[in-house]
Design an enzyme around this catalytic site. Structure first.
Site, short mmCIF file in Angstrom:
data_model
loop_
_atom_site.label_atom_id
_atom_site.label_comp_id
_atom_site.label_asym_id
_atom_site.label_seq_id
_atom_site.Cartn_x
_atom_site.Cartn_y
_atom_site.Cartn_z
N TRP A 102 0.80 -1.24 0.41
CA TRP A 102 -0.15 0.32 -0.06
C TRP A 102 0.66 1.20 -0.51
O TRP A 102 0.52 2.57 -0.23
CB TRP A 102 -0.78 0.00 1.18
CG TRP A 102 -1.80 -1.06 1.03
CD1 TRP A 102 -2.13 -2.10 2.22
CD2 TRP A 102 -3.01 -1.49 0.39
NE1 TRP A 102 -3.08 -3.28 1.53
CE2 TRP A 102 -3.94 -2.65 0.33
CE3 TRP A 102 -3.13 -0.83 -1.24
CZ2 TRP A 102 -4.85 -3.23 -0.96
CZ3 TRP A 102 -4.19 -0.63 -1.84
CH2 TRP A 102 -4.44 -2.69 -2.08
N ASP A 172 -2.02 6.66 6.49
CA ASP A 172 -2.53 5.72 6.53
C ASP A 172 -2.81 4.48 6.57
O ASP A 172 -2.53 3.63 7.01
CB ASP A 172 -2.66 4.98 4.62
CG ASP A 172 -3.45 3.42 4.32
OD1 ASP A 172 -4.80 3.15 4.53
OD2 ASP A 172 -2.91 2.79 3.78
N LYS A 196 -12.33 -2.37 6.48
CA LYS A 196 -11.41 -2.88 7.60
C LYS A 196 -12.07 -2.77 8.84
O LYS A 196 -13.16 -3.86 9.58
CB LYS A 196 -10.71 -2.22 7.47
CG LYS A 196 -9.39 -3.40 6.39
CD LYS A 196 -9.23 -2.62 5.42
CE LYS A 196 -8.22 -3.28 4.12
NZ LYS A 196 -7.75 -2.35 2.65
C1 PLP Z 1 -7.11 -1.95 1.40
C2 PLP Z 1 -6.45 -0.87 1.88
C3 PLP Z 1 -6.01 0.26 1.11
C4 PLP Z 1 -7.39 0.07 -0.25
O1 PLP Z 1 -7.92 0.68 -0.03
P1 PLP Z 1 -9.52 1.01 -1.28
O2 PLP Z 1 -10.42 1.04 -0.48
O3 PLP Z 1 -9.58 -0.06 -1.69
O4 PLP Z 1 -8.78 1.88 -2.30
C5 PLP Z 1 -5.00 1.03 1.90
N1 PLP Z 1 -3.97 1.16 2.32
C6 PLP Z 1 -4.54 -0.20 3.66
C7 PLP Z 1 -3.18 -0.09 4.99
C8 PLP Z 1 -4.97 -1.20 3.41
O5 PLP Z 1 -5.64 -2.22 4.04
#
Ligand code: PLP
Length: 360
Positions: A102, A172, A196
């Site tokens: 990511w 993030d 999540k």
């Molecule tokens: C799942 C995830 C993403 C991607 O998220 P989207 O909503 O599909 O864009 C980005 N960063 C992390 C840490 C993730 O776990």
């Protein structure tokens, strides 16, 4: 219903109580004779939902009035682009700490917009750890430093965040928001896709220090400016109404169950059960992560070979332990145990791991 223990990494398990509340309200929301899916995003009912979600998030995470909270579409992936589009002017640069897939995506987007520099990476050890603070080479003139607080695919998590008060820290937090106590004041901007730890796919939460929203260059399209969404209270365009409603229910569930402090305690207990099972298996199960970088949310490990892993996943699924396959890019096993994942499921998995190791 025969409900499975769902270890999926995202979209992920939601509290059953929340699903039942959704079921009750999906046809007739709060006795208004219409579904939540049918009413205007400017209706009194929806404004109440989004404002409640916002204030619950403020309360649960300890977010001061110094920060704005936004509910946006486009997932965390859109934030990979929106962050540099808002915080970087031509000629300016940002630091990125690369700890997995990511963060690599995040820097790729940033490089298409401005100068993005790798301040540290652990790719040489296949991302099995978070870099030590002394390994990070901060640029003097970075506009922000970007990190991924929990690496969903590799199973690592930052324990202590870098102290860089002079440069805004951007995180993030898609896969560990609200899972543990975090000092918000350390951050300039936090974003998290909901699927999540917060709710269903479709909405992304952005927490941004007010002054940072003012930095946005004129060249950024209005739809992609944080400032636009702040001025319109996340209602510049039609927001993901249903996803925001579900997030509100999840936040209420979390508050009812003791808030972040309590869930952190439970998350630690769940992760400890699994890591102890791995460490006590005399090498039958091998952790793919260094001890000081282990995630409380995604527990990753390997068995001797891929055939045995396949067998493990199949047998686990036959006793309702579902979604244990590692990400296609790394293989192995991954147990995602977010806030809503019940401890009984972890206990059943640990039990299964003992039995499987004995018979194989
Ligand atoms: C799942 C995830 C993403 C991607 O998220 P989207 O909503 O599909 O864009 C980005 N960063 C992390 C840490 C993730 O776990």
């Amino acid at each position: 219903m025969d409900r499975k223990f769902n270890f999926n990494p995202g979209p992920a398990t939601l509290p059953l109580e929340v699903l039942k509340e959704l079921e009750e309200n999906i046809v007739d929301y709060s006795n208004i004779g219409m579904s939540i899916l049918e009413i205007s995003h400017r209706s009194e009912e929806f404004l109440d939902i989004i404002n409640t979600a916002k204030s619950l998030l403020r309360e649960l995470m300890g977010i001061s009035e110094n920060y704005e909270i936004l509910f946006l579409g486009g997932g965390a992936n859109l934030q990979f682009a929106m962050v540099p589009l808002n915080l970087l002017k031509p000629g300016e640069k940002a630091d990125y700490i690369i700890t997995g897939s990511w963060s690599k995506r995040a820097i790729k987007e940033a490089k298409s917009i401005g100068e993005a520099v790798v301040a540290a990476t652990t790719e040489d050890v296949n991302f099995r750890r978070i870099p030590k603070l002394e390994e990070i080479k901060f640029s003097n003139d970075a506009q922000y430093v970007h990190i991924t607080s929990n690496n969903t695919i590799f199973g690592t998590q930052w324990r202590t965040f870098p102290d860089i008060s002079h440069i805004p820290l951007v995180a993030d937090m898609s896969s560990d928001i609200l899972s543990r106590k975090v000092d918000i004041r350390k951050f300039g901007l936090i974003y998290a896709g909901a699927q999540k730890n917060l709710g269903p796919a479709g909405v992304t939460v952005v927490i941004i220090r007010k002054d940072l929203a003012e930095r946005c260059p004129e060249s950024t399209p209005p739809m992609l400016r944080y400032k636009t969404h702040i001025e319109k209270d996340s209602l510049y365009n039609t927001p993901p109404v249903f996803a925001i409603y579900t997030v509100k229910l999840v936040l209420e569930w979390l508050k009812r169950n003791g808030g972040v402090e309590k869930i952190e305690e439970i998350n630690r207990r769940k992760a400890t059960l699994l890591y102890e099972a791995i460490d006590a298996s005399s090498g039958f199960y091998q952790s793919t992560v260094d001890k000081d970088s282990r995630s409380l949310m995604n527990v990753t490990f390997r068995l001797q070979d891929e055939d045995l892993e396949k067998k493990f996943i199949k047998e686990a699924a036959s006793i309702a332990l579902f979604g244990l396959k590692g990400h296609r890019s790394v293989g192995g096993i991954r147990a995602s145990i977010y806030n809503a994942f019940p401890i009984e499921g972890v206990e059943r998995l640990v039990d299964f791991m003992h039995r499987f190791a004995k018979t194989h």
